[in-house]
Enzyme design. Sequence first.
Site, PDB file in Angstrom:
ATOM      1  N   ASP A  93       0.789  -1.227   0.000  1.00 33.49           N
ATOM      2  CA  ASP A  93       0.000   0.000   0.000  1.00 33.49           C
ATOM      3  C   ASP A  93       0.828   1.288   0.000  1.00 33.49           C
ATOM      4  O   ASP A  93       0.334   2.313  -0.398  1.00 33.49           O
ATOM      5  CB  ASP A  93      -0.959   0.015   1.198  1.00 33.49           C
ATOM      6  CG  ASP A  93      -0.227  -0.101   2.526  1.00 33.49           C
ATOM      7  OD1 ASP A  93       1.017  -0.167   2.504  1.00 33.49           O
ATOM      8  OD2 ASP A  93      -0.879  -0.133   3.572  1.00 33.49           O
ATOM      9  N   ARG A 111      -4.442   4.242   7.212  1.00 34.27           N
ATOM     10  CA  ARG A 111      -4.850   4.014   5.833  1.00 34.27           C
ATOM     11  C   ARG A 111      -6.066   4.847   5.485  1.00 34.27           C
ATOM     12  O   ARG A 111      -6.667   5.496   6.343  1.00 34.27           O
ATOM     13  CB  ARG A 111      -5.241   2.527   5.668  1.00 34.27           C
ATOM     14  CG  ARG A 111      -4.167   1.542   6.000  1.00 34.27           C
ATOM     15  CD  ARG A 111      -3.333   1.297   4.799  1.00 34.27           C
ATOM     16  NE  ARG A 111      -4.178   0.946   3.670  1.00 34.27           N
ATOM     17  CZ  ARG A 111      -4.358  -0.293   3.237  1.00 34.27           C
ATOM     18  NH1 ARG A 111      -3.775  -1.285   3.851  1.00 34.27           N
ATOM     19  NH2 ARG A 111      -5.117  -0.544   2.190  1.00 34.27           N
ATOM     20  N   TYR A 138       1.451  -3.994  11.369  1.00 33.51           N
ATOM     21  CA  TYR A 138       2.474  -5.032  11.136  1.00 33.51           C
ATOM     22  C   TYR A 138       2.896  -5.503  12.517  1.00 33.51           C
ATOM     23  O   TYR A 138       3.378  -4.700  13.328  1.00 33.51           O
ATOM     24  CB  TYR A 138       3.683  -4.461  10.414  1.00 33.51           C
ATOM     25  CG  TYR A 138       3.448  -4.229   8.936  1.00 33.51           C
ATOM     26  CD1 TYR A 138       3.442  -5.298   8.049  1.00 33.51           C
ATOM     27  CD2 TYR A 138       3.252  -2.954   8.443  1.00 33.51           C
ATOM     28  CE1 TYR A 138       3.238  -5.089   6.692  1.00 33.51           C
ATOM     29  CE2 TYR A 138       3.055  -2.737   7.088  1.00 33.51           C
ATOM     30  CZ  TYR A 138       3.043  -3.810   6.222  1.00 33.51           C
ATOM     31  OH  TYR A 138       2.851  -3.604   4.890  1.00 33.51           O
ATOM     32  N   PRO A 180       8.067  -6.389   3.985  1.00 34.67           N
ATOM     33  CA  PRO A 180       7.254  -5.308   3.409  1.00 34.67           C
ATOM     34  C   PRO A 180       7.166  -4.055   4.272  1.00 34.67           C
ATOM     35  O   PRO A 180       6.634  -3.051   3.825  1.00 34.67           O
ATOM     36  CB  PRO A 180       5.878  -5.952   3.274  1.00 34.67           C
ATOM     37  CG  PRO A 180       5.833  -7.066   4.233  1.00 34.67           C
ATOM     38  CD  PRO A 180       7.235  -7.469   4.555  1.00 34.67           C
TER      39      PRO A 180
HETATM   40  P1  FAD Z   1       2.931  -9.482  -7.770  1.00 33.38           P
HETATM   41  O1  FAD Z   1       2.154  -8.357  -7.241  1.00 33.38           O
HETATM   42  O2  FAD Z   1       3.093 -10.693  -6.947  1.00 33.38           O
HETATM   43  O3  FAD Z   1       2.237  -9.859  -9.134  1.00 33.38           O
HETATM   44  C1  FAD Z   1       2.495 -11.036  -9.825  1.00 33.38           C
HETATM   45  C2  FAD Z   1       1.320 -11.335 -10.736  1.00 33.38           C
HETATM   46  O4  FAD Z   1       1.694 -12.402 -11.596  1.00 33.38           O
HETATM   47  C3  FAD Z   1       0.094 -11.793  -9.987  1.00 33.38           C
HETATM   48  O5  FAD Z   1      -1.026 -11.078 -10.435  1.00 33.38           O
HETATM   49  C4  FAD Z   1      -0.009 -13.276 -10.304  1.00 33.38           C
HETATM   50  O6  FAD Z   1      -1.335 -13.746 -10.388  1.00 33.38           O
HETATM   51  C5  FAD Z   1       0.667 -13.354 -11.650  1.00 33.38           C
HETATM   52  N1  FAD Z   1       1.274 -14.645 -11.935  1.00 33.38           N
HETATM   53  C6  FAD Z   1       2.024 -15.403 -11.121  1.00 33.38           C
HETATM   54  N2  FAD Z   1       2.429 -16.501 -11.738  1.00 33.38           N
HETATM   55  C7  FAD Z   1       1.932 -16.447 -12.987  1.00 33.38           C
HETATM   56  C8  FAD Z   1       2.003 -17.307 -14.104  1.00 33.38           C
HETATM   57  N3  FAD Z   1       2.680 -18.446 -14.066  1.00 33.38           N
HETATM   58  N4  FAD Z   1       1.366 -16.943 -15.227  1.00 33.38           N
HETATM   59  C9  FAD Z   1       0.655 -15.796 -15.292  1.00 33.38           C
HETATM   60  N5  FAD Z   1       0.564 -14.952 -14.265  1.00 33.38           N
HETATM   61  C10 FAD Z   1       1.190 -15.264 -13.129  1.00 33.38           C
HETATM   62  N6  FAD Z   1       4.280  -5.218   0.108  1.00 33.38           N
HETATM   63  C11 FAD Z   1       4.261  -4.155   0.903  1.00 33.38           C
HETATM   64  O7  FAD Z   1       4.909  -3.169   0.586  1.00 33.38           O
HETATM   65  N7  FAD Z   1       3.524  -4.164   2.060  1.00 33.38           N
HETATM   66  C12 FAD Z   1       2.787  -5.267   2.413  1.00 33.38           C
HETATM   67  O8  FAD Z   1       2.160  -5.298   3.465  1.00 33.38           O
HETATM   68  C13 FAD Z   1       2.776  -6.383   1.597  1.00 33.38           C
HETATM   69  N8  FAD Z   1       2.057  -7.487   1.900  1.00 33.38           N
HETATM   70  C14 FAD Z   1       2.036  -8.522   1.050  1.00 33.38           C
HETATM   71  C15 FAD Z   1       1.259  -9.623   1.335  1.00 33.38           C
HETATM   72  C16 FAD Z   1       1.163 -10.696   0.471  1.00 33.38           C
HETATM   73  C17 FAD Z   1       0.308 -11.873   0.830  1.00 33.38           C
HETATM   74  C18 FAD Z   1       1.901 -10.652  -0.730  1.00 33.38           C
HETATM   75  C19 FAD Z   1       1.817 -11.786  -1.714  1.00 33.38           C
HETATM   76  C20 FAD Z   1       2.701  -9.566  -1.012  1.00 33.38           C
HETATM   77  C21 FAD Z   1       2.777  -8.496  -0.133  1.00 33.38           C
HETATM   78  N9  FAD Z   1       3.555  -7.378  -0.408  1.00 33.38           N
HETATM   79  C22 FAD Z   1       3.548  -6.321   0.416  1.00 33.38           C
HETATM   80  C23 FAD Z   1       4.446  -7.346  -1.532  1.00 33.38           C
HETATM   81  C24 FAD Z   1       3.897  -6.599  -2.706  1.00 33.38           C
HETATM   82  O9  FAD Z   1       2.575  -7.005  -2.942  1.00 33.38           O
HETATM   83  C25 FAD Z   1       4.806  -6.929  -3.855  1.00 33.38           C
HETATM   84  O10 FAD Z   1       6.112  -6.475  -3.567  1.00 33.38           O
HETATM   85  C26 FAD Z   1       4.374  -6.331  -5.162  1.00 33.38           C
HETATM   86  O11 FAD Z   1       3.055  -6.686  -5.437  1.00 33.38           O
HETATM   87  C27 FAD Z   1       5.292  -6.826  -6.250  1.00 33.38           C
HETATM   88  O12 FAD Z   1       4.756  -6.631  -7.493  1.00 33.38           O
HETATM   89  P2  FAD Z   1       4.999  -7.639  -8.674  1.00 33.38           P
HETATM   90  O13 FAD Z   1       4.225  -7.094  -9.788  1.00 33.38           O
HETATM   91  O14 FAD Z   1       6.449  -7.864  -8.822  1.00 33.38           O
HETATM   92  O15 FAD Z   1       4.407  -9.053  -8.187  1.00 33.38           O
END
Ligand code: FAD
Length: 698
Positions: free
Chosen positions: A50, A281, A289, A365
């Site tokens: 967030d 928020r 956290y 995070p």
């Molecule tokens: P992601 O947001 O993980 O996006 C990856 C996308 O790829 C997803 O939509 C997924 O469905 C898709 N995907 C995965 N595998 C495949 C595949 N094989 N084929 C097609 N699509 C696929 N960050 C914070 O700063 N504060 C927090 O409190 C926090 N809490 C979190 C809690 C959870 C449960 C998670 C999972 C993450 C959290 N994060 C938090 C981390 C933050 O969400 C990520 O750092 C950020 O979203 C990273 O972005 P990204 O696009 O790299 O990956």
Amino acid sequence: SHPTKESNVDVLIIGAGPAGLMAATWMAHCGIKARIIDKRNTKIFCGQADGLQCRSLEIFDSLGFADRVWKEANHMIEICMWNPDENGVIRRSDRIPDTIVGLSRFQQIVLNQGRIETIFMDNIKKYSKDSIKVERGVLPESLVIDESKVDDDEAYPVTVTLRTLTEEESAPPQVISASKVPDGLFRSNLHEDYDEEARMIAASRARSGESGSEVVHAKYVIGCDGARSWTRRALGLELIGDATDFVWGVMDIIPITDFPDIRMRCAIHSADHGSLMIIPREKKMVRLYIQLKEVTPDATGRADRSKITPEFIFKAAQKIISPYKLDYEYCDWWTAYQIGQRVGNQFDVHNRVFLAGDAVHTHSPKAGQGMNVSMQDTFNLGWKVALVVKGICKRDILSTYQSERRRVAKDLIDFDHKFSRLFSGRPAKDMMDAEGINMEEFKDAFVKGNMFASGLSVDYGTSNLIVRPGNAAEQGDGTEKSARLALTAKKITQEEFAKKQALATEIPVGKRFNSFKVLCQADGRPWHFQERLKADGRFRVVLFAGNIHAPEQKARVEKFCAKLDAPDSFIRRITPKDKAIDSVIEVLTIHSAKRTETEVLRDFPEILRPFDEHVGWDYDKIYVDDISYHEGFGDAYKNYGVDKERGCVVAVRPDQYVAWVGELEDFEDLQDYFEGCLKMPKVSSAAKVTEKVNGLVE
Ligand code: FAD
């Protein structure tokens, strides 16, 4: 049966989280033929990341949607630190501003990831004219790179087989839980499920066989598929690093409490029960956290998630914050995770398949970095891929993605390591308590960390995109590959560079172009200069024209402009014959003479305010550092550290990073910079002749 569909695409993006959406946004803004797929049938609606740092907001502004995010978000202004007093009771010990004052025109804010993703999708729809949409319930089955074609600009060397799932097959699995609250544990790293894709594919195959697949040939593939990245595994690449023993819970609740700082960002260290971070928020919500001291990883290093429930996490929070009372009726989302700090050993394969975001770095995070750094990875990569696809940039600029971003990822891991240790540790009881954490040290780390966490300390090293001196071995991410890259860059000695940088002391080469207010010469409207550096894929030359009414300075400006306007100048050669002169590189001018004594058409050569037969002169290119009626004086020359009489010239990349600084006389160096990174057509002999006719050859 065989796959029935087969097609070509310039860029295929795997994963539509923040990293993937940012990549798709660049493709939309640059008019690239691209597809973006995600295995899930819906976007996320609550929870996860967030926090948005200043740099992410500057980037959103350059893409045209910072205002929406800014309005909806909760603004965090102050951080309060709470620590045990001599009786072990928590009390407020410090207050610091949440964002360092004067760093950016934006401050850190919070808005849930689901909203941010929606706003991204609206922007992609608008700029791609609805041609790029997230294709949901689609995932890759295989990825093959034809190595014989990776050096061919026209080839589609990456073949990916995609499978389309049914609604049911693509629904995220739910962890059985007694709670009615959306539970993020099924996506948490406490619940790593490496077989998920295999199961989805097997179910789909059993139903539709090969006819459920399609074959896509791509020039470039960007893997943004999160911490458990399928793309990373398909490439045989790894994340290197370890998980720590610290387990944390996260809850988004509407708190009912007598704790006085519940609407401030707080770091609370209790004497014996662990630590708590409070993030206020939007919509009256607060994110907590919460350190879970009673969950310790087993011999294999894995934490037992069976006892982690919202009730369990909340009890831990109540203990930390006591003697204050804390309760809730509404919980929006919860999760738990084990802190792991890992970074990818390689960010690309053959500069054809790239990894970005959580796929190449994971960390705790709490510092709110995950989403920011992930989006900024693809903000760095997207324009490079787009301009290479368009034939504007040389393909070798793609090597700068790893050298620039892997270094940021490593810095982030180091920062997180230190920060997590200080945050998860027990506060020292006194000077002799060596195992405890010294609270002064914590505050110090917080203050320093705030600079890092703003995203504004990012400083890119030597390459053909950034002209600065450097020992090749110390450049980029420290790998041999980035050392090679630095060697191919144009050489500049430390002394020479220091002289150039002195022309604009506050526009450091390698960092993002800072913003101060200037006025549009034609209509007197104040602008933050960064607002004029839109993310539209154009490089920019910013001419600090100085005092253009002094005859000597005017002559310098005219001479620079004559070279810029000559047929063999970089700008003339790189601009396609049928396109406007500012379509690849835009020239913006800031002068320091009095606005009321200056006129756009009379005082500036045409190349600085080009003419279009359909819409006339361009009045948006020339700015002045002068006082405004309603918004004060930006004092831009002073703030940028540029001499008001003599000015200077700055080259800026499409992502707002400063590439080069020089004198008005250094035209040849500027030309060399663009020769180094652009795919420049050869000089025509006709051009040489015209130059002589114009009397420019000395
Ligand atoms: P992601 O947001 O993980 O996006 C990856 C996308 O790829 C997803 O939509 C997924 O469905 C898709 N995907 C995965 N595998 C495949 C595949 N094989 N084929 C097609 N699509 C696929 N960050 C914070 O700063 N504060 C927090 O409190 C926090 N809490 C979190 C809690 C959870 C449960 C998670 C999972 C993450 C959290 N994060 C938090 C981390 C933050 O969400 C990520 O750092 C950020 O979203 C990273 O972005 P990204 O696009 O790299 O990956």
